[in-house]
Design a protein around this motif. Structure first.
Motif, PDB file in Angstrom:
ATOM      1  N   UNK A  46       8.927   6.995   2.211  1.00 37.25           N
ATOM      2  CA  UNK A  46       9.905   6.851   1.134  1.00 37.25           C
ATOM      3  C   UNK A  46       9.859   8.081   0.237  1.00 37.25           C
ATOM      4  N   UNK A  47      10.878   8.227  -0.582  1.00 34.73           N
ATOM      5  CA  UNK A  47      10.962   9.372  -1.480  1.00 34.73           C
ATOM      6  C   UNK A  47       9.977   9.240  -2.631  1.00 34.73           C
ATOM      7  N   UNK A  48       9.743  10.363  -3.286  1.00 36.36           N
ATOM      8  CA  UNK A  48       8.872  10.345  -4.467  1.00 36.36           C
ATOM      9  C   UNK A  48       9.449   9.434  -5.544  1.00 36.36           C
ATOM     10  N   UNK A  49      10.772   9.469  -5.709  1.00 31.04           N
ATOM     11  CA  UNK A  49      11.404   8.649  -6.740  1.00 31.04           C
ATOM     12  C   UNK A  49      11.189   7.151  -6.481  1.00 31.04           C
ATOM     13  N   UNK A  50      11.334   6.765  -5.222  1.00 32.66           N
ATOM     14  CA  UNK A  50      11.129   5.344  -4.899  1.00 32.66           C
ATOM     15  C   UNK A  50       9.669   4.953  -5.087  1.00 32.66           C
ATOM     16  N   UNK A  51       8.737   5.859  -4.719  1.00 31.15           N
ATOM     17  CA  UNK A  51       7.311   5.560  -4.902  1.00 31.15           C
ATOM     18  C   UNK A  51       6.990   5.348  -6.369  1.00 31.15           C
ATOM     19  N   UNK A  52       7.558   6.182  -7.238  1.00 36.72           N
ATOM     20  CA  UNK A  52       7.301   6.046  -8.675  1.00 36.72           C
ATOM     21  C   UNK A  52       7.944   4.772  -9.211  1.00 36.72           C
ATOM     22  N   UNK A  53       9.057   4.359  -8.646  1.00 33.29           N
ATOM     23  CA  UNK A  53       9.660   3.100  -9.092  1.00 33.29           C
ATOM     24  C   UNK A  53       8.789   1.903  -8.719  1.00 33.29           C
ATOM     25  N   UNK A  60       0.833  -1.195   0.000  1.00 32.95           N
ATOM     26  CA  UNK A  60       0.000   0.000   0.000  1.00 32.95           C
ATOM     27  C   UNK A  60       0.865   1.241   0.000  1.00 32.95           C
ATOM     28  N   UNK A  61       0.456   2.240  -0.775  1.00 36.84           N
ATOM     29  CA  UNK A  61       1.154   3.516  -0.819  1.00 36.84           C
ATOM     30  C   UNK A  61       0.197   4.629  -0.446  1.00 36.84           C
ATOM     31  N   UNK A  62       0.551   5.430   0.539  1.00 31.47           N
ATOM     32  CA  UNK A  62      -0.191   6.638   0.864  1.00 31.47           C
ATOM     33  C   UNK A  62       0.669   7.822   0.455  1.00 31.47           C
ATOM     34  N   UNK A  63       0.136   8.725  -0.349  1.00 34.92           N
ATOM     35  CA  UNK A  63       0.952   9.745  -1.003  1.00 34.92           C
ATOM     36  C   UNK A  63       0.647  11.152  -0.520  1.00 34.92           C
ATOM     37  N   UNK A  64       1.642  12.015  -0.655  1.00 37.69           N
ATOM     38  CA  UNK A  64       1.508  13.422  -0.295  1.00 37.69           C
ATOM     39  C   UNK A  64       1.939  14.276  -1.478  1.00 37.69           C
ATOM     40  N   UNK A  65       1.118  15.268  -1.809  1.00 40.59           N
ATOM     41  CA  UNK A  65       1.406  16.138  -2.945  1.00 40.59           C
ATOM     42  C   UNK A  65       1.683  17.575  -2.530  1.00 40.59           C
ATOM     43  N   UNK A  66       1.420  17.908  -1.267  1.00 43.22           N
ATOM     44  CA  UNK A  66       1.683  19.253  -0.771  1.00 43.22           C
ATOM     45  C   UNK A  66       2.504  19.158   0.504  1.00 43.22           C
ATOM     46  N   UNK A  67       3.034  20.291   0.937  1.00 47.11           N
ATOM     47  CA  UNK A  67       3.820  20.305   2.171  1.00 47.11           C
ATOM     48  C   UNK A  67       2.969  19.898   3.366  1.00 47.11           C
ATOM     49  N   UNK A  68       1.726  20.403   3.411  1.00 46.45           N
ATOM     50  CA  UNK A  68       0.835  20.050   4.527  1.00 46.45           C
ATOM     51  C   UNK A  68       0.525  18.559   4.514  1.00 46.45           C
ATOM     52  N   UNK A  69       0.305  18.003   3.330  1.00 47.87           N
ATOM     53  CA  UNK A  69       0.035  16.565   3.238  1.00 47.87           C
ATOM     54  C   UNK A  69       1.250  15.758   3.670  1.00 47.87           C
ATOM     55  N   UNK A  77       4.166  11.827 -10.967  1.00 47.96           N
ATOM     56  CA  UNK A  77       5.515  12.046 -10.419  1.00 47.96           C
ATOM     57  C   UNK A  77       5.659  13.349  -9.650  1.00 47.96           C
ATOM     58  N   UNK A  78       4.617  14.164  -9.595  1.00 54.43           N
ATOM     59  CA  UNK A  78       4.693  15.432  -8.876  1.00 54.43           C
ATOM     60  C   UNK A  78       4.521  15.249  -7.359  1.00 54.43           C
ATOM     61  N   UNK A  79       4.364  14.037  -6.896  1.00 56.67           N
ATOM     62  CA  UNK A  79       4.213  13.842  -5.455  1.00 56.67           C
ATOM     63  C   UNK A  79       5.507  14.192  -4.724  1.00 56.67           C
ATOM     64  N   UNK A  80       5.372  14.519  -3.437  1.00 56.72           N
ATOM     65  CA  UNK A  80       6.521  14.916  -2.615  1.00 56.72           C
ATOM     66  C   UNK A  80       7.123  13.735  -1.860  1.00 56.72           C
ATOM     67  N   UNK A  81       6.262  12.842  -1.382  1.00 49.67           N
ATOM     68  CA  UNK A  81       6.720  11.696  -0.600  1.00 49.67           C
ATOM     69  C   UNK A  81       5.571  10.697  -0.524  1.00 49.67           C
ATOM     70  N   UNK A  82       5.883   9.517  -0.018  1.00 46.74           N
ATOM     71  CA  UNK A  82       4.851   8.491   0.148  1.00 46.74           C
ATOM     72  C   UNK A  82       5.185   7.641   1.364  1.00 46.74           C
ATOM     73  N   UNK A  83       4.157   7.058   1.947  1.00 44.28           N
ATOM     74  CA  UNK A  83       4.345   6.076   3.013  1.00 44.28           C
ATOM     75  C   UNK A  83       4.069   4.699   2.416  1.00 44.28           C
ATOM     76  N   UNK A  84       4.989   3.782   2.646  1.00 43.56           N
ATOM     77  CA  UNK A  84       4.903   2.439   2.064  1.00 43.56           C
ATOM     78  C   UNK A  84       4.597   1.422   3.154  1.00 43.56           C
ATOM     79  N   UNK A  85       3.646   0.542   2.882  1.00 42.53           N
ATOM     80  CA  UNK A  85       3.314  -0.543   3.809  1.00 42.53           C
ATOM     81  C   UNK A  85       3.215  -1.841   3.019  1.00 42.53           C
TER      82      UNK A  85
END
Length: 384
Positions: free
Chosen positions: A125-132, A95-104, A139-147
């Motif tokens: 994880x980083x945006x790059x790792x999430x996209x991989x 599962x990936x939970x993503x953030x696209x803004x600083x507040x998110x 790809x405009x996301x800032x970061x993601x949480x991986x589970x």
């Protein structure tokens, strides 16, 4: 002289009211322990929340306090052949939970941290790792949480599997029978009157597992608990080539995405429809539907190409503190409740099993879910 013989009523060891995941699981484990059990529902079994939800198995969208229960519930779904009798098609995915803004992103890190502390294997994880991991996400996301411990179920398979298991366990299933009243009967537990049934049914114990309909029934047992009913809109698309392999969400919880084996994508996230359980009927709010779909298209741009096939609405019940109700309703241990579990489909079978264990004499820790926490006396004790 004609002698009239009056047939003695059947007395069940337990009558479960509400034939969704939690009620049906409770009934199943009680019957397998040797109790005579009846399962009652106001309509066909699995036609309310359990039958129309998104079927997501997730830790990202589960309340932190419920993470241990959700992990065990997910394990039960993935191993349903062992306890339910057949594989319901539960699929383990990341599962990936993503953030696209600083507040998110701030919210994402906070949510990940509290869930990590409760045992969820979530890492930011980083945006790059999430996209991989998911090349189809924006790809405009800032970061993601991986589970690693997420997944989903085709919910249309679950009701039939439960029906066959209940029949094999010898459970009496009474459908399309709304409960009119529940009365205490000295020495015999409770008498339950059903709409359309001339005779009442009798149970030494009764379990309320009616979700959004709990508030009125809880009042019959002296518990004044407000139950909020959420009317969540769900959207399913036409079949598409593979666009995701994970369960996707965003940090604020307003989106969940998954793609089933047939290629359809299910779009959820708790965007609300209209209606209420008293008057009956639910209606889509078009603006919310559009907002949900546009958010999904932002997260996975290829969904711009998808056509919507249908929309439906599912009911979700919630207590004032958004925590479940599980435990005894009476000092005599002859009435119980199980329900109002946030992201309840994930935890549902485990919660039902826990209550069955409690009824059968075990002592699982249900203190956080005790319905008496809403009583005035409990509030007074908490302040002392």
């Amino acid at each position: 002289m004609t002698v009239a013989f009056h047939e003695s009523p059947v007395i069940y060891d337990a009558i479960i009211i509400g034939a969704g995941v939690m009620g049906a699981t409770t009934a199943l484990f009680l019957a397998r322990a040797g109790l005579k059990v009846a399962l009652v529902d106001r309509q066909d079994m699995f036609r309310a929340a359990s039958g129309v939800n998104a079927g997501t198995l997730t830790l990202h969208m589960t309340r932190a306090q419920l993470i241990p229960h959700a992990i065990r519930g997910r394990e039960m779904w993935l191993n349903s052949a062992e306890w339910l009798g057949e594989d319901v098609g539960a699929l383990a995915t990341p599962g990936l939970s993503m953030a696209f803004t600083e507040a998110e992103e701030d919210l994402l890190r906070q949510r990940a941290s509290v869930r990590q502390n409760m045992g969820a294997p979530i890492e930011v994880i980083s945006a790059e790792k999430a996209v991989s991991i998911e090349p189809g996400v924006n790809p405009r996301l800032r970061a993601a949480a991986y589970c690693a411990l997420d997944g989903h179920i085709p919910t249309y398979r679950v009701g039939g599997a439960y029906a066959r298991a209940l029949k094999e366990a010898g459970i009496t299933l009474i459908e399309n029978a709304p409960v009119e009243s529940i009365s205490s009967v000295r020495g015999q537990g409770h008498e339950i009157r059903l709409t359309g049934h001339a005779r009442a049914i009798h149970g030494r114990r009764v379990v309320l597992s009616t979700g959004a309909w709990l508030e009125k029934m809880l009042g019959w047992f002296g518990h004044d608990i407000s139950i909020r009913c959420l009317i969540n809109q769900l959207v399913v698309t036409e079949t598409l080539p593979p666009v995701m392999g994970s369960v996707l969400s965003i940090a604020n919880g307003l989106l969940s995405l998954k793609q089933f084996a047939n290629g359809s994508v299910l779009i959820g996230g708790g965007w609300q429809g209209e209606g209420n359980i008293r008057d009956g009927g639910t209606r889509v709010i078009p603006e919310n539907l559009q907002g949900n779909v546009r958010l999904a298209q932002h997260v996975v741009p290829r969904l711009n190409e998808a056509q919507i096939l249908r929309v439906w609405l599912g009911l979700e019940s919630e207590t004032p503190d958004a925590m479940p109700l599980i435990g005894a309703l009476t000092p005599d241990d002859d009435a119980f409740v199980v329900g109002c579990v946030h992201s309840g489909f994930t935890s549902g079978p485990y919660m039902g099993r826990l209550l069955a264990e409690r009824i059968l004499g075990a002592d699982p820790d249900l203190s956080a879910f005790n319905p008496s926490r809403f009583s005035p006396s409990s509030a007074t004790r908490a302040q002392l």
